[in-house]
Motif scaffolding. Structure first.
Motif, short mmCIF file in Angstrom:
data_model
loop_
_atom_site.label_atom_id
_atom_site.label_comp_id
_atom_site.label_asym_id
_atom_site.label_seq_id
_atom_site.Cartn_x
_atom_site.Cartn_y
_atom_site.Cartn_z
N TYR A 97 -35.08 44.84 70.54
CA TYR A 97 -35.49 46.23 70.26
C TYR A 97 -36.12 46.32 68.88
O TYR A 97 -35.85 45.47 68.00
N ALA A 98 -36.88 47.38 68.67
CA ALA A 98 -37.56 47.58 67.40
C ALA A 98 -36.57 47.67 66.23
O ALA A 98 -36.89 47.31 65.11
N THR A 99 -35.37 48.14 66.51
CA THR A 99 -34.39 48.36 65.44
C THR A 99 -33.48 47.16 65.22
O THR A 99 -32.52 47.25 64.45
N ASP A 100 -33.75 46.06 65.90
CA ASP A 100 -32.81 44.93 65.83
C ASP A 100 -32.66 44.31 64.45
O ASP A 100 -33.62 44.23 63.68
N VAL B 214 -39.04 41.07 67.14
CA VAL B 214 -38.25 40.33 66.15
C VAL B 214 -38.97 39.10 65.59
O VAL B 214 -38.42 38.42 64.73
N VAL B 215 -40.19 38.85 66.07
CA VAL B 215 -40.87 37.62 65.65
C VAL B 215 -41.17 37.64 64.15
O VAL B 215 -41.32 36.59 63.52
N GLY B 216 -41.17 38.82 63.54
CA GLY B 216 -41.39 38.92 62.10
C GLY B 216 -40.14 38.68 61.27
O GLY B 216 -40.21 38.61 60.04
N SER B 217 -39.01 38.54 61.92
CA SER B 217 -37.76 38.36 61.17
C SER B 217 -37.35 36.89 61.12
O SER B 217 -37.01 36.28 62.13
N ASN B 218 -37.38 36.32 59.91
CA ASN B 218 -36.98 34.92 59.77
C ASN B 218 -35.58 34.69 60.27
O ASN B 218 -35.30 33.72 60.96
N ARG B 219 -34.68 35.58 59.89
CA ARG B 219 -33.26 35.33 60.20
C ARG B 219 -33.01 35.39 61.70
O ARG B 219 -32.22 34.61 62.23
N ASP C 219 -28.62 22.47 72.68
CA ASP C 219 -29.59 21.69 73.46
C ASP C 219 -29.87 22.35 74.81
O ASP C 219 -30.47 21.74 75.68
N GLN C 220 -29.42 23.57 74.95
CA GLN C 220 -29.70 24.31 76.19
C GLN C 220 -31.04 25.04 76.00
O GLN C 220 -31.35 25.49 74.90
N PRO C 221 -31.82 25.21 77.10
CA PRO C 221 -33.12 25.87 76.95
C PRO C 221 -33.01 27.31 76.43
O PRO C 221 -32.09 28.04 76.78
N VAL C 222 -33.95 27.65 75.58
CA VAL C 222 -34.11 29.03 75.11
C VAL C 222 -35.54 29.42 75.49
O VAL C 222 -36.49 28.70 75.14
N ILE C 223 -35.71 30.51 76.22
CA ILE C 223 -37.06 30.93 76.62
C ILE C 223 -37.40 32.24 75.93
O ILE C 223 -36.72 33.25 76.13
N LEU C 224 -38.43 32.20 75.09
CA LEU C 224 -38.87 33.38 74.35
C LEU C 224 -39.99 34.05 75.13
O LEU C 224 -40.93 33.39 75.59
N ILE C 225 -39.89 35.38 75.30
CA ILE C 225 -40.85 36.10 76.13
C ILE C 225 -41.47 37.22 75.32
O ILE C 225 -40.75 37.97 74.65
N GLY C 226 -42.79 37.32 75.37
CA GLY C 226 -43.42 38.39 74.60
C GLY C 226 -44.88 38.56 74.93
O GLY C 226 -45.40 37.97 75.88
N MET C 227 -45.54 39.35 74.14
CA MET C 227 -46.95 39.67 74.38
C MET C 227 -47.87 38.72 73.64
O MET C 227 -47.43 37.73 73.07
N ARG D 194 -48.06 34.12 66.38
CA ARG D 194 -47.12 34.28 65.27
C ARG D 194 -46.08 33.17 65.23
O ARG D 194 -45.65 32.76 64.16
N ILE D 195 -45.70 32.66 66.40
CA ILE D 195 -44.75 31.56 66.42
C ILE D 195 -45.39 30.28 65.90
O ILE D 195 -44.73 29.44 65.30
N SER D 196 -46.71 30.17 66.10
CA SER D 196 -47.37 28.94 65.65
C SER D 196 -47.28 28.78 64.13
O SER D 196 -47.44 27.69 63.60
N HIS D 197 -47.02 29.87 63.42
CA HIS D 197 -46.83 29.76 61.97
C HIS D 197 -45.42 29.33 61.59
O HIS D 197 -45.15 29.03 60.44
N ARG D 198 -44.53 29.36 62.56
CA ARG D 198 -43.15 28.93 62.30
C ARG D 198 -42.99 27.50 62.79
O ARG D 198 -42.61 27.27 63.93
N LYS D 199 -43.26 26.58 61.91
CA LYS D 199 -43.36 25.19 62.34
C LYS D 199 -42.09 24.66 63.00
O LYS D 199 -42.15 23.99 64.03
#
Ligand code: ADP
Ligand code: MG
Length: 245
Positions: free
Chosen positions: A63-66, A113-118, A131-139, A145-150
């Motif tokens: 959410y926007a307030t997360d 939340v992609v702008g939040s480092n933490r 080691d379990q899969p995490v799937i990030l979903i977005g527009m 933006r993720i490509s900047h987070r090496k």
């Protein structure tokens, strides 16, 4: 119109992504990315997948307030546990439970939340700890933006960009969702495909209007000509030119 999830190409590609991530070899990292424009069916697909037999996953949306705390609390609750502070305890609890149950984590609406480092680093911590899969979903922006987070980017091994529905997909929506005895001619399917710009919600709205027309007039087959030039009535355009039927 029937209510069901239609297995169009974006859906089957997402299924493949899920299975690839879950059957990957140890050397391959396990973060997945599902991105694409709003209305292309990402949330519908992920919640459908989440409910399939043999799919062991938890689903949260952002959410926007997360804040880091609110996201972690949501994951903890989704796992059936009670949030505990400090936050590291929640991370530990999540890691322990996800490992024990071999769960995949789906995180929808990541754009918020992609702008939040933490927050993004917490997803990475969860992945690194399980080691379990995490799937990030977005527009659209999320991939960029993720490509900047090496650190995070390097852990992505599988990704899908949702494509606009094409003519074959529109045909499939009509086949699966309309009442059995209504057939749409190709020219009408084509017009709907073009006007909807691949957006599933707009396609379904148009199909529903065609269905009402067919039922009201006891038509078994509907073609573009049957709309008598009023095909704009099937769409509410942002430019205000479309009218609602
Ligand atoms: N494969 C599908 N089968 C049936 N309906 C779908 C499908 N994909 C999307 N929809 C419909 O289109 C609407 C928009 O899809 P949604 O999943 O919210 O898109 P996104 O999350 O990409 O913005 C949903 O409310 C749903 O009714
Ligand atoms: Mg969505």
């Amino acid at each position: 119109m029937k209510k069901r999830v239609v297995p169009v190409k974006n859906v089957t590609r997402t299924e493949t992504l899920f299975h690839n991530l879950n059957s990957r070899s140890q050397v391959v990292p396990g973060i997945g990315l599902v991105h694409g424009q709003s209305g292309f069916g990402k949330t519908t697909t992920m919640t459908w997948l989440f409910n399939q037999d043999g799919v062991n996953a938890i689903y949260i949306r952002c959410y926007a307030t997360d804040t880091p705390g609110s996201v972690l609390e949501r994951i903890v609750r989704e796992l059936g546990m009670v949030p505990r502070y400090p936050m590291q305890r929640m991370v530990d609890d999540v890691i322990e439970r996800m490992r024990a149950e071999e769960l995949t984590l789906f995180v929808d609406e990541c754009d918020y939340v992609v702008g939040s480092n933490r927050i993004m680093d917490s997803f990475r911590d969860i992945y690194d700890g399980t080691d379990q899969p995490v799937i990030l979903i977005g527009m659209d922006q999320i991939a960029k933006r993720i490509s900047h987070r090496k650190q995070l980017f390097n852990r992505i091994s599988d990704w899908i960009e949702f494509q606009p529905a094409d003519l074959a997909d529109v045909g499939m929506f009509a086949d699966h969702l309309l009442e059995a005895d209504i057939l749409l001619e190709e020219d009408l399917l084509n017009a709907i495909c073009k006007r909807a710009h691949g957006e599933v919600r707009r396609i379904l709205t148009a199909l529903e209007k065609v269905e009402s027309l067919a039922l009201a007039n006891e038509m078994a087959v509907v073609s573009l000509a049957d709309l008598k030039g009023r095909e704009a009535d099937l769409f509410l355009d942002f430019n205000g030119k479309g009218r609602l039927g």
